[in-house]
Every structure is written in structure tokens, then in C-alpha cells.
Scaffold this motif. Sequence first.
Motif, PDB file in Angstrom:
ATOM      1  N   LEU A 146       0.855  -1.188   0.000  1.00  0.00           N
ATOM      2  CA  LEU A 146       0.000   0.000   0.000  1.00  0.00           C
ATOM      3  C   LEU A 146       0.888   1.234   0.000  1.00  0.00           C
ATOM      4  O   LEU A 146       1.728   1.408   0.885  1.00  0.00           O
ATOM      5  N   ALA A 160      -7.224   3.994   5.071  1.00  0.00           N
ATOM      6  CA  ALA A 160      -6.170   3.028   4.751  1.00  0.00           C
ATOM      7  C   ALA A 160      -6.552   1.637   5.233  1.00  0.00           C
ATOM      8  O   ALA A 160      -6.354   0.635   4.525  1.00  0.00           O
ATOM      9  N   LEU A 168       1.155   5.260   0.206  1.00  0.00           N
ATOM     10  CA  LEU A 168       0.417   6.408   0.737  1.00  0.00           C
ATOM     11  C   LEU A 168       1.200   7.696   0.509  1.00  0.00           C
ATOM     12  O   LEU A 168       2.295   7.870   1.051  1.00  0.00           O
ATOM     13  N   GLY A 222       1.629  10.546   4.647  1.00  0.00           N
ATOM     14  CA  GLY A 222       1.252   9.157   4.392  1.00  0.00           C
ATOM     15  C   GLY A 222       2.033   8.185   5.252  1.00  0.00           C
ATOM     16  O   GLY A 222       1.531   7.119   5.613  1.00  0.00           O
ATOM     17  N   TYR A 230      -8.130   9.421   8.009  1.00  0.00           N
ATOM     18  CA  TYR A 230      -7.107   8.942   7.075  1.00  0.00           C
ATOM     19  C   TYR A 230      -6.706   7.501   7.399  1.00  0.00           C
ATOM     20  O   TYR A 230      -6.525   6.672   6.490  1.00  0.00           O
ATOM     21  N   GLN A 284      -5.822   9.916  -1.444  1.00  0.00           N
ATOM     22  CA  GLN A 284      -6.445  10.019  -0.132  1.00  0.00           C
ATOM     23  C   GLN A 284      -7.459  11.168  -0.081  1.00  0.00           C
ATOM     24  O   GLN A 284      -7.449  12.050  -0.936  1.00  0.00           O
ATOM     25  N   THR A 303       0.327   8.178   8.601  1.00  0.00           N
ATOM     26  CA  THR A 303      -0.848   7.308   8.504  1.00  0.00           C
ATOM     27  C   THR A 303      -0.433   5.847   8.568  1.00  0.00           C
ATOM     28  O   THR A 303      -1.085   5.029   9.233  1.00  0.00           O
ATOM     29  N   GLY A 304       0.668   5.519   7.899  1.00  0.00           N
ATOM     30  CA  GLY A 304       1.151   4.144   7.894  1.00  0.00           C
ATOM     31  C   GLY A 304       1.515   3.653   9.274  1.00  0.00           C
ATOM     32  O   GLY A 304       1.146   2.540   9.671  1.00  0.00           O
ATOM     33  N   VAL A 338       3.338  -1.305   3.998  1.00  0.00           N
ATOM     34  CA  VAL A 338       2.934   0.077   3.766  1.00  0.00           C
ATOM     35  C   VAL A 338       4.174   0.913   3.486  1.00  0.00           C
ATOM     36  O   VAL A 338       5.131   0.890   4.266  1.00  0.00           O
TER      37      VAL A 338
END
Length: 304
Positions: A54, A107, A56, A127, A103, A84, A130-131, A121
Motif C-alpha cells: 500500500l 487506509a 500512501l 502518508g 485517514y 487520499q 498514517t502508515g 505500507v
Amino acid sequence: MSEHPGARETSGPSEHPAPPEHPAPPEHLAPSERPGPPGPADGRTASPRATGVLLLHGLMGRASHWAGTARWLSGRYRAVALDQRGHGQSDKPPSSALTREAYVDDAEAAVEQLGLGPVLVIGHGMGALTGWQLAARRPDLVRGLVICDMRASALGAASQREWEEWFKAWPVPFATLADVRKWFGEDDPWVDRPNPARGEFYAEVMHECPDGWRPVFEPADMLASRETWVYDAHWEELTQVRCPALVVRGLDGELGRAEAQEMVRVLPRGQYAEVVDAGHLVHCDQPEAWRTAITPFLESVLSP
């Protein structure tokens, strides 16, 4: 220099893959499209059963910024990049919906709905945050994490004010995309030296309007999104990331070496890499060196 980028969707690597001269444009996944599965978003080359990755993007970015990385990954892995919320082609919800929790929820939903987990990720800037928040919340969904040029310390009110002033300085609308590339690559006061990759990054997030070229996002939304994390430190969340994690910094980026190494120390299974001649937009500035830096980690985490 303070550059801030993005993501979208595509596919993974051979052992020493060459970068494509014309990477296929990634498909786009808009996480706000609910309740059904969030639309086509997996690499076309790898098997649907291949290990998931993934991608991001960071603040202001979009999935297409990951096209080169995703194309490189697509031979062996199933790579997915999100536009996103508030970014790229995704829906533009009200600023109040641009929260950290939202967010991370997006994900998490993408990993579950697309059957990617446990996933690697790769996150850049926002991003990456977020990961690691997803990895801390759902260790069952994340098998590995690449943190690209994102700080764990609080940046504070002065940083947010600088961003507000920076957005006001943009000479929008731009007459042409060439003007976009020149301003962000050369004329922007935040640019220390000419950086064509930075110019291309921002050209990618512009669209043509009746009066010229403007960003596909609302600057006010970017400030609102940033406000949800810029005042907080995120060290405690790093301690909760149990999977292997690689911290990558551009030598001229926003993440300093001392802070990066402290992040590695705090992460239970942290590793470190840096890319020379790269700023904040590591994967755009030096794509080959970026791939070289993360390949050993990918192979150690994603090998059967």
C-alpha cells in the motif's frame, strides 16, 4: 527546503528492476467512495494473491506520484496507491472530516476491502504517519512499514503559520504548466536550488480552470489536514509499531539525521537508510537511489 508531496495507484519489483521510461499511469482509488469496495486499485501484472503493498502519498500529493515505484513493484507484488481524501481525484469532504482517524480508517478499509493484508505500507510524509498509525492500531494488517521523510516530533504553531503564508505566496492561477514547473522548481522561496523534480511534482497536482492552472485540492483543506497532526509529537505511536520498519530520509529533506536515528531507536524493529542528493521528495528526486535504499528491506520483509 520544505517540499510536500503525494500518491495514487499501481503495481511491484524484479530483483534489480530498471525504472520504466514511461510508467503506466496508476489507477485511482478514492477512499471516500463508500460503502462498496473502493474501485479498481491493484497492479495489473502481479497475481491478485501476490503480497500487497500500500502506497500512501504525503500532504498535497496524489497516487500518480507513486507511478514509478508502483511499476517497479508490479512484477512481484500487488501495489495499490490511494488518492487520499481531499487529494487527487478523491472526493473533497468538509475540512472537519480531514482528521487523522479518518485517514487511518481509509487506509484500513482499503487493506481489508481489497484483501491486501498483511500488507507492506510505504508512506511518504503525512502518508508515512498514517502508515505507522495504522500499524500501531492494526498490527494484524501490516507486515512491514517504510517511513519516508516524516518527522515524529511536534512542529508547532510557527510551522503552521509558515505554511499559511506559503500558500498565500502561490502566484495562482498559473498561465501554463511550464509556469507551474518553473515556480515550484526554481522561484519558490522555499527552494534552495533548482529542483526540476519538485516542479514536476506540483505540475502533477494542477488542473486547468477557466482562468488558468490551479491545484486540484483546496489549500485550506491542506492546512486543516496538517493541523490535525502538526501540534502533536508521535513518538508513543512509534513504540507501538511491532512490524519491521525502515526510516528513509533525503539528505537534504525535512527529517534530520539525529531525529531519524532516534525514530529508529524508538521503533521496536527499526532500520535506517538515507538517500543523498534528495530533499523531502525522495522518491521523486532520486528514483533509482530510492529503489536501491529500500530494496534490501523489501526483500527481507516480503520474501516468502
